[in-house]
Design an enzyme around this catalytic site. Sequence first.
Site, short mmCIF file in Angstrom:
data_model
loop_
_atom_site.label_atom_id
_atom_site.label_comp_id
_atom_site.label_asym_id
_atom_site.label_seq_id
_atom_site.Cartn_x
_atom_site.Cartn_y
_atom_site.Cartn_z
N THR A 40 0.91 -1.15 0.00
CA THR A 40 0.00 0.00 0.00
C THR A 40 0.94 1.19 0.00
O THR A 40 2.03 1.12 0.58
CB THR A 40 -0.92 0.04 1.24
N HIS A 41 0.57 2.25 -0.67
CA HIS A 41 1.45 3.44 -0.80
C HIS A 41 2.78 3.08 -1.46
O HIS A 41 3.76 3.80 -1.27
CB HIS A 41 1.71 4.10 0.56
N SER A 76 18.00 0.40 -26.29
CA SER A 76 18.25 1.82 -26.48
C SER A 76 19.23 1.99 -27.63
O SER A 76 20.10 1.16 -27.85
CB SER A 76 18.85 2.40 -25.20
N LYS A 95 20.45 -1.49 -22.05
CA LYS A 95 19.05 -1.24 -21.72
C LYS A 95 18.08 -2.32 -22.17
O LYS A 95 18.23 -2.92 -23.23
CB LYS A 95 18.61 0.08 -22.35
N GLU A 115 4.73 0.68 -21.19
CA GLU A 115 4.62 2.14 -21.15
C GLU A 115 3.57 2.64 -22.15
O GLU A 115 2.82 3.57 -21.87
CB GLU A 115 5.97 2.78 -21.46
N LYS A 119 -17.34 9.47 -34.45
CA LYS A 119 -16.72 8.24 -34.96
C LYS A 119 -15.24 8.08 -34.68
O LYS A 119 -14.80 7.00 -34.28
CB LYS A 119 -16.97 8.16 -36.48
#
Length: 459
Positions: A156-157, A278, A284, A291, A326
């Site tokens: 939580t948090h 990357s 990376k 995302e 639309k």
Amino acid sequence: SSNSQWGGRFAAGPSAIMQAINASIGFDRKMWRQDIQGSLAHAAMLAHVGIISAADEAAIREGLGDIARRIEAGDFPWDEALEDIHMNIEARLTASIGEAGKRLHTGRSRNDQVALDVRLWVRDAIDGLSAQVEDVMRALVAKAAQHAGTTMPGFTHLQPAQPVTFGHHMLAYVEMLSRDLSRLADCRRRMNESPLGAAALAGTGFPVDRHMTAAALGFDGPTRNSLDSVASRDFAAEFLFCCAMCATHLSRFAEEVVIWTNPYFGFVKLSDAFTTGSSIMPQKRNPDAAELVRGKTGRMTGALVGLLTVLKGLALTYFKDMQEDKEGVFDAAENLTLCLAAVGGMVRDMQPDVARLQQAAGAGFSTATDLADWLVRELKMPFRDAHHVTGRLVARAEAHGCDLAGLTLAELQAEEPGITEALYGVLTVEASVASRTSYGGTSPENVRRMAAEWQERLA
Ligand code: ARG
């Protein structure tokens, strides 16, 4: 020259700017199947009640079939001067079959026609998306069954709270998606009425059989009020809410994937298929798909707000503003399709790091609540007092740089003399999750049962 479809009272055609702002063919051609489907049902009905001849109906059917084949083959001459999908197809039909083509629009208007097309399109989208949501649910359930006993930190948090199981976490999303599924089904049920035959707004004097076209198009029946039929788009707004809500669930999952794949967490590994590198940093592995699922959710929320905003100032009945319904609907459906496919793929490929999850599950004094519960159960201490005692023990452990199980019995008893060796038994992560047997709790036993239930429901 004036417009071939409505230009009778016009001496001149529209300016280039008028045409550009007015034309919707650039996007509403996506509804060509629905437009033809509606026209076929309308023509069959017109012939059935004797408004047009059987020969005209046959010519229309053949002509529309031919147009469908040409559109499918990518060799249909779309014309912006003909504004929209309805007039492009009708003009083409008339050009190829003559008189009969000009009779098709009897007892119909573009207003009920477009209301019909959008409904048919949304209904098809609901069916496709629902199948996809179920597919993602299946992927999540499979992971849950596999990791019913894999412990991990529950937060939580975003602070360590209590240990849970990875399977339980997966099943939380299954519950959310199951509600999205039922929302889509509910939206479908409510919108499944045919506006065809409402004509421009007032209904028609021709003896059309609206029940017949409704049944032919798979609707539960015709809409009951012609004004409402051409003026309402709440079904589209409701659909957009369903999309935005489902996307929001996927987005929260995506956010977790972003957090979990961060090396400081290292909870799960995504497959190469759902990661990117990357162009400059060779080390990376970026969770781009996650995302983008998170990012694309914004446009679905935007589409919902956009349509509600378009509708809010409209008197009855039709205004051209409604042509703006639309693009948001198409865009939301198409992007949700992508997001569901991406999440399904990520879930299937995702490798939880079981050892890392288990280790993290015990960090941050995550079994402190179990300690407090033990004091309540074994020493009959009121929970609020147990909370305080436990808090002091956590402070002691923190000062020593150890976890709660690292405190000696003497140290434990210094805070509460009633504590015995038996307390250590509830401080492990495994004991903690195993004890959460309340209905809907995280115990591996519960998770296994729930996963099996879902497997059966989704089979
Ligand atoms: N392209 C129009 C739309 O999407 C079709 C309906 C046009 N009706 C009209 N009266 N101008 O809304």
